[in-house]
Motif scaffolding. Structure first.
Motif, PDB file in Angstrom:
ATOM      1  N   TRP A 127      -8.706  22.105  -6.048  1.00  0.00           N
ATOM      2  CA  TRP A 127      -8.869  20.884  -5.260  1.00  0.00           C
ATOM      3  C   TRP A 127      -7.566  20.092  -5.234  1.00  0.00           C
ATOM      4  N   SER A 128      -7.310  19.442  -4.104  1.00  0.00           N
ATOM      5  CA  SER A 128      -6.146  18.568  -3.950  1.00  0.00           C
ATOM      6  C   SER A 128      -6.626  17.136  -3.779  1.00  0.00           C
ATOM      7  N   GLU A 129      -5.764  16.172  -4.103  1.00  0.00           N
ATOM      8  CA  GLU A 129      -6.152  14.764  -4.010  1.00  0.00           C
ATOM      9  C   GLU A 129      -5.048  13.936  -3.371  1.00  0.00           C
ATOM     10  N   VAL A 130      -5.463  12.935  -2.608  1.00  0.00           N
ATOM     11  CA  VAL A 130      -4.549  11.958  -2.024  1.00  0.00           C
ATOM     12  C   VAL A 130      -5.283  10.618  -2.001  1.00  0.00           C
ATOM     13  N   SER A 131      -4.544   9.549  -2.189  1.00  0.00           N
ATOM     14  CA  SER A 131      -5.187   8.233  -2.164  1.00  0.00           C
ATOM     15  C   SER A 131      -4.308   7.214  -1.461  1.00  0.00           C
ATOM     16  N   LEU A 132      -4.962   6.184  -0.950  1.00  0.00           N
ATOM     17  CA  LEU A 132      -4.299   4.996  -0.410  1.00  0.00           C
ATOM     18  C   LEU A 132      -4.590   3.856  -1.371  1.00  0.00           C
ATOM     19  N   THR A 133      -3.531   3.235  -1.904  1.00  0.00           N
ATOM     20  CA  THR A 133      -3.728   2.189  -2.907  1.00  0.00           C
ATOM     21  C   THR A 133      -2.502   1.299  -3.023  1.00  0.00           C
ATOM     22  N   LEU A 169       3.276  15.318  -2.484  1.00  0.00           N
ATOM     23  CA  LEU A 169       4.590  14.787  -2.136  1.00  0.00           C
ATOM     24  C   LEU A 169       5.554  15.007  -3.293  1.00  0.00           C
ATOM     25  N   GLU A 170       6.781  15.379  -2.986  1.00  0.00           N
ATOM     26  CA  GLU A 170       7.770  15.624  -4.032  1.00  0.00           C
ATOM     27  C   GLU A 170       7.980  14.394  -4.897  1.00  0.00           C
ATOM     28  N   SER A 171       7.981  13.214  -4.261  1.00  0.00           N
ATOM     29  CA  SER A 171       8.191  11.969  -4.992  1.00  0.00           C
ATOM     30  C   SER A 171       6.908  11.434  -5.611  1.00  0.00           C
ATOM     31  N   GLY A 172       5.765  11.989  -5.225  1.00  0.00           N
ATOM     32  CA  GLY A 172       4.481  11.530  -5.733  1.00  0.00           C
ATOM     33  C   GLY A 172       3.858  10.400  -4.947  1.00  0.00           C
ATOM     34  N   LEU A 173       4.697   9.625  -4.229  1.00  0.00           N
ATOM     35  CA  LEU A 173       4.159   8.532  -3.422  1.00  0.00           C
ATOM     36  C   LEU A 173       5.180   8.088  -2.387  1.00  0.00           C
ATOM     37  N   ILE A 174       4.670   7.519  -1.285  1.00  0.00           N
ATOM     38  CA  ILE A 174       5.507   6.909  -0.260  1.00  0.00           C
ATOM     39  C   ILE A 174       4.752   5.720   0.321  1.00  0.00           C
ATOM     40  N   GLY A 175       5.461   4.834   0.993  1.00  0.00           N
ATOM     41  CA  GLY A 175       4.814   3.733   1.685  1.00  0.00           C
ATOM     42  C   GLY A 175       3.955   4.255   2.831  1.00  0.00           C
ATOM     43  N   TRP A 176       2.903   3.537   3.147  1.00  0.00           N
ATOM     44  CA  TRP A 176       1.970   4.032   4.161  1.00  0.00           C
ATOM     45  C   TRP A 176       2.570   4.008   5.561  1.00  0.00           C
ATOM     46  N   GLN A 177       3.574   3.169   5.801  1.00  0.00           N
ATOM     47  CA  GLN A 177       4.234   3.154   7.112  1.00  0.00           C
ATOM     48  C   GLN A 177       5.447   4.075   7.079  1.00  0.00           C
ATOM     49  N   PHE A 178       5.188   5.351   6.779  1.00  0.00           N
ATOM     50  CA  PHE A 178       6.236   6.350   6.674  1.00  0.00           C
ATOM     51  C   PHE A 178       6.790   6.684   8.060  1.00  0.00           C
ATOM     52  N   GLY A 179       7.939   7.351   8.070  1.00  0.00           N
ATOM     53  CA  GLY A 179       8.541   7.767   9.330  1.00  0.00           C
ATOM     54  C   GLY A 179       9.175   6.610  10.073  1.00  0.00           C
ATOM     55  N   GLU A 180       9.508   6.863  11.317  1.00  0.00           N
ATOM     56  CA  GLU A 180      10.150   5.859  12.152  1.00  0.00           C
ATOM     57  C   GLU A 180       9.310   5.591  13.391  1.00  0.00           C
ATOM     58  N   GLY A 181       9.450   4.397  13.922  1.00  0.00           N
ATOM     59  CA  GLY A 181       8.779   4.059  15.158  1.00  0.00           C
ATOM     60  C   GLY A 181       7.332   3.643  14.966  1.00  0.00           C
ATOM     61  N   GLU A 182       6.610   3.600  16.084  1.00  0.00           N
ATOM     62  CA  GLU A 182       5.242   3.092  16.092  1.00  0.00           C
ATOM     63  C   GLU A 182       4.216   4.123  15.649  1.00  0.00           C
ATOM     64  N   SER A 183       4.595   5.389  15.633  1.00  0.00           N
ATOM     65  CA  SER A 183       3.672   6.449  15.261  1.00  0.00           C
ATOM     66  C   SER A 183       4.432   7.551  14.539  1.00  0.00           C
ATOM     67  N   THR A 238       0.824  -1.204   0.000  1.00  0.00           N
ATOM     68  CA  THR A 238       0.000   0.000   0.000  1.00  0.00           C
ATOM     69  C   THR A 238       0.859   1.256   0.000  1.00  0.00           C
ATOM     70  N   ARG A 239       0.454   2.225  -0.820  1.00  0.00           N
ATOM     71  CA  ARG A 239       1.185   3.479  -0.929  1.00  0.00           C
ATOM     72  C   ARG A 239       0.239   4.665  -0.704  1.00  0.00           C
ATOM     73  N   ILE A 240       0.816   5.764  -0.215  1.00  0.00           N
ATOM     74  CA  ILE A 240       0.148   7.065  -0.197  1.00  0.00           C
ATOM     75  C   ILE A 240       0.533   7.743  -1.495  1.00  0.00           C
ATOM     76  N   VAL A 241      -0.450   8.072  -2.309  1.00  0.00           N
ATOM     77  CA  VAL A 241      -0.189   8.657  -3.624  1.00  0.00           C
ATOM     78  C   VAL A 241      -0.806  10.050  -3.687  1.00  0.00           C
ATOM     79  N   THR A 242       0.024  11.057  -3.925  1.00  0.00           N
ATOM     80  CA  THR A 242      -0.468  12.424  -4.022  1.00  0.00           C
ATOM     81  C   THR A 242       0.591  13.321  -4.655  1.00  0.00           C
ATOM     82  N   PRO A 243       0.195  14.245  -5.531  1.00  0.00           N
ATOM     83  CA  PRO A 243       1.157  15.203  -6.084  1.00  0.00           C
ATOM     84  C   PRO A 243       1.659  16.188  -5.041  1.00  0.00           C
TER      85      PRO A 243
END
Length: 280
Positions: free
Chosen positions: A200-206, A173-187, A166-171
């Protein structure tokens, strides 16, 4: 939690269960028999209002504050804005569903932490093509003094529905997408300016393995919600990710006020917000 909005797309049904005890937020979003809400898989901040709201699919921060408590400006009695603002946990005054079950309107009046009062006129509707749900809010200052409107919409998705792919997809983000478990640690969380086209802006989980590989897409108006915040928590029994269109960047109220970003609405003035979401 008894008002339901229904939609159908390509033979697949979707149902929203609204929470009349909390500003007509969404207690559950059931798509093709699966509830996207995290339910009990959430962390607790010790505020019953927010624990209740966070378990649902969408709850609203504001209209006077978002994020964690801070002191009310100009007061020396220790008064603080509550966690995520004053609206959560406020019952609607009235709600009305259309005969065909595709539109629902509600009015909520909320006492603000600063002593003022605001009215939130809310309209939920199914898009005419059946391909999404639209939320339109108008916040009006019905008190006797100006206040700074702040809004953020927490759209909470159970982590059980996501997978390694699963990825977070949105323009935004500079890269356009990142993994949904971004960052470090549990939160972890981030808050960035929302890229937009035609306002309008858009973001998706896919893809979402728990929904048969489908995609959740969220769109929001950037004139009053110019920031995209996202938060996740996989700690203990908590497993949730949240898409959070926001009116203000991640900063203390004093900093926002000093830089002229806080803004106010005078008695009788209004501010409008809108977002839409769909599963495809």
């Amino acid at each position: 939690m008894e008002t339901t909005l229904c939609s159908t797309r390509d033979g697949v049904s979707g149902h929203l269960l609204f929470d009349r005890s909390s500003a007509l937020d969404i207690a559950a979003f059931v798509f093709d028999g699966t509830d996207l809400s995290p339910g009990l898989a959430i962390p607790s901040d010790g505020d019953h209002r927010i624990d209740h709201a966070l378990a649902g699919f969408l709850f609203t921060c504001g209209p006077d504050h978002i994020r964690h408590p801070e002191a009310v400006e100009g007061r020396d009695d220790g008064r603080r804005y509550p966690l995520h603002g004053s609206l959560a946990g406020t019952p609607v005054i009235r709600a009305e569903m259309s005969a065909d079950g595709t539109r629902c309107q509600a009015l909520t009046e909320v006492d603000l932490a600063s002593g003022g009062k605001a009215a939130v006129e809310r309209r939920w509707s199914v898009a005419e093509n059946g391909q999404g749900v639209v939320l339109e809010d108008r916040v009006t200052n019905v008190g006797d003094s100006a206040f700074a409107p702040m809004m953020m919409y927490h759209m909470n998705i159970g982590g059980r529905l996501l997978g390694r792919e699963t990825r977070i997809v949105t323009p935004s983000l500079e890269s356009g997408l990142i993994g949904w478990q971004f960052g470090e640690g549990e939160s972890a969380h981030f808050c960035i300016p929302a890229h937009h086209e035609d306002g309008w802006s858009e973001v998706s989980l896919t893809p979402l393995p728990g929904l048969g590989g489908r995609r959740l897409a969220v769109r929001f108006r950037v004139d009053t919600l110019p920031f995209l915040q996202m938060w996740r928590c996989q700690r203990g029994g908590a497993n949730v990710i949240s898409i959070e269109p926001a009116s203000h960047r991640l900063a203390k109220r004093v900093e926002l006020a000093t830089s002229g970003e806080l803004g106010v609405i005078e008695p009788g003035q209004s501010r409008s917000y809108a977002l839409a979401f769909t599963v495809t």
